[in-house]
Design an enzyme around this catalytic site. Structure first.
Site, mmCIF file in Angstrom:
data_model
loop_
_atom_site.group_PDB
_atom_site.id
_atom_site.type_symbol
_atom_site.label_atom_id
_atom_site.label_comp_id
_atom_site.label_asym_id
_atom_site.label_seq_id
_atom_site.Cartn_x
_atom_site.Cartn_y
_atom_site.Cartn_z
ATOM 1 N N CYS A 32 0.873 -1.209 0.075
ATOM 2 C CA CYS A 32 0.085 -0.054 -0.064
ATOM 3 C C CYS A 32 0.961 1.269 -0.097
ATOM 4 C CB CYS A 32 -0.849 0.048 1.243
ATOM 5 S SG CYS A 32 -1.708 1.502 1.354
ATOM 6 N N HIS A 79 -4.578 1.484 7.863
ATOM 7 C CA HIS A 79 -4.850 1.239 6.457
ATOM 8 C C HIS A 79 -6.249 0.625 6.596
ATOM 9 C CE1 HIS A 79 -4.550 -0.655 2.336
ATOM 10 N NE2 HIS A 79 -5.173 -1.680 2.704
ATOM 11 N N ASN A 119 -13.186 9.985 -3.331
ATOM 12 C CA ASN A 119 -14.145 8.700 -3.989
ATOM 13 C C ASN A 119 -13.969 7.592 -2.949
ATOM 14 O OD1 ASN A 119 -14.206 10.422 -6.250
ATOM 15 N ND2 ASN A 119 -12.394 9.692 -7.084
ATOM 16 N N HIS A 130 -6.789 2.433 1.161
ATOM 17 C CA HIS A 130 -6.376 2.941 2.306
ATOM 18 C C HIS A 130 -7.257 4.320 2.630
ATOM 19 C CE1 HIS A 130 -2.818 3.859 5.151
ATOM 20 N NE2 HIS A 130 -3.615 4.833 5.415
ATOM 21 N N HIS A 132 -8.631 7.816 2.441
ATOM 22 C CA HIS A 132 -7.913 8.922 1.903
ATOM 23 C C HIS A 132 -8.882 9.728 0.969
ATOM 24 C CE1 HIS A 132 -7.439 6.608 -1.907
ATOM 25 N NE2 HIS A 132 -7.299 7.593 -2.538
ATOM 26 N N GLN A 134 -8.729 13.431 -2.013
ATOM 27 C CA GLN A 134 -8.028 14.280 -2.845
ATOM 28 C C GLN A 134 -8.329 15.889 -2.964
ATOM 29 O OE1 GLN A 134 -7.212 11.966 -6.704
ATOM 30 N NE2 GLN A 134 -8.893 10.634 -5.881
#
Ligand SMILES: [Zn+2]
Ligand SMILES: [Zn+2]
Ligand SMILES: [Zn+2]
Length: 309
Positions: A32, A79, A119, A130, A132, A134
């Site tokens: 990852c 994670h 997303n 993982h 996250h 953007q």
């Protein structure tokens, strides 16, 4: 690196980011790239042994300086979490990170619109599991925020303010309320379980929010997402879009032009297994055909949010 063309027929830009074909696609758990770089372990995108929230430039950017920006925001070094399961303090800290990025990217002369998003789920094309999100710094004002600003012109005032007042008055589609923000299924939702989360007060951006508002925004967002997961008792895919005032091309965040901070969730699921596809009417005519009423979705989501706590 990437090329921008203008689609005259639709009156909108299209960005060609060819190099993105090579980006990391669903790596194994051990590889990852958003994990911390643990001693003796493989080198990741984040060269420290542990972290709380990490922000870095996307290695496969759709936009990059001096024509915009693309950043990755990693919510945790764990994670196996999700936005909904972050500790409340971490989710609150994430609001401050968003605010910081909005201010810093918004101050750049090559960025007209700072777009924070997440997303979630392979259903919306996620290539890394993982937790996250953007951030894109667009070198132009993209069509969706432009549509929202056009609505302000049409209605002669702030549209999110007016819509929120209508939802509070109606009451049937409300999901979560606290002192600072309200979450609801909008009156004319396009997605079956679309949810909007808006600040009660008119706040153009995260930069205009006080500390209490940021904390309460984080809390409401987490409640919504945990409710999503409880709805069908499965991880619930969505696109989360943070809409704020454009930052203009003159630098600074005081650019005129309206905008009211709100977060929109677009979940593609209609049932536990069935996806909503954007097909003929949606793609070819631009009209969503939905198979459930927002009032009914709101009942189901309220129950799920209560179950999830
Ligand atoms: Zn990871
Ligand atoms: Zn407003
Ligand atoms: Zn919006």
């Amino acid at each position: 690196m990437s090329e921008q063309r203008f689609n005259e027929l639709r009156g909108e830009p299209v960005v060609y980011a060819i190099h993105r074909q090579d980006r990391t696609f669903l790596p194994t758990r051990e590889r990852c790239p958003l994990d911390a770089t643990r001693p003796g372990g493989p080198e990741t995108e984040i060269p420290v042994a542990s972290f709380e929230i990490a922000v870095f430039e996307n290695r496969f950017p759709a936009f990059s300086s001096p024509r915009g920006a693309a950043e990755v925001v990693v919510y945790t070094d764990d994670h196996d979490g999700s936005f909904g399961t972050l500790a409340a303090e971490r989710a609150e800290a994430l609001m401050w990170v968003w605010r910081h990025r909005y201010l810093e990217l918004g101050a750049r002369a090559d960025i007209e619109y700072v777009f924070i998003f997440e997303n979630r789920g392979v259903e919306v094309g996620v290539t890394l599991h993982h937790p996250h999100g953007q951030i894109y710094g667009y070198p132009f004002l993209p069509p969706v925020p432009a549509l929202e600003l056009a609505a302000d012109e049409r209605l002669g005032g702030c549209t999110p303010c007016a819509l929120l007042a209508g939802e509070l008055d109606d009451g049937r589609r409300l999901l979560v309320e606290n002192d600072a923000v309200v979450a609801y299924v909008p009156f004319a939702a396009r997605w079956g379980y679309e949810v909007h989360v808006a600040t009660r007060e008119h706040r153009p951006s995260l930069a205009a929010c006080g500390a209490d508002e940021l904390r309460l925004l984080a809390d409401a967002l987490q409640r919504v997402v945990r409710g999503f997961d409880a709805l069908f008792e499965r991880p619930f895919p969505y696109v989360m879009a943070v809409h704020q005032a454009p930052t203009g091309d003159s630098g600074g965040i005081d650019a005129p032009g309206g905008g009211h901070l709100h977060v929109e969730f677009y979940p593609p699921l209609r049932t536990a297994e069935k996806l909503k596809y954007l097909a003929g009417s949606e793609q070819g005519a631009g009209t969503f055909i939905a198979d459930m009423l927002p009032e009914d979705s709101a009942v189901a989501l309220r129950e799920a949010i209560a179950r999830a706590g």
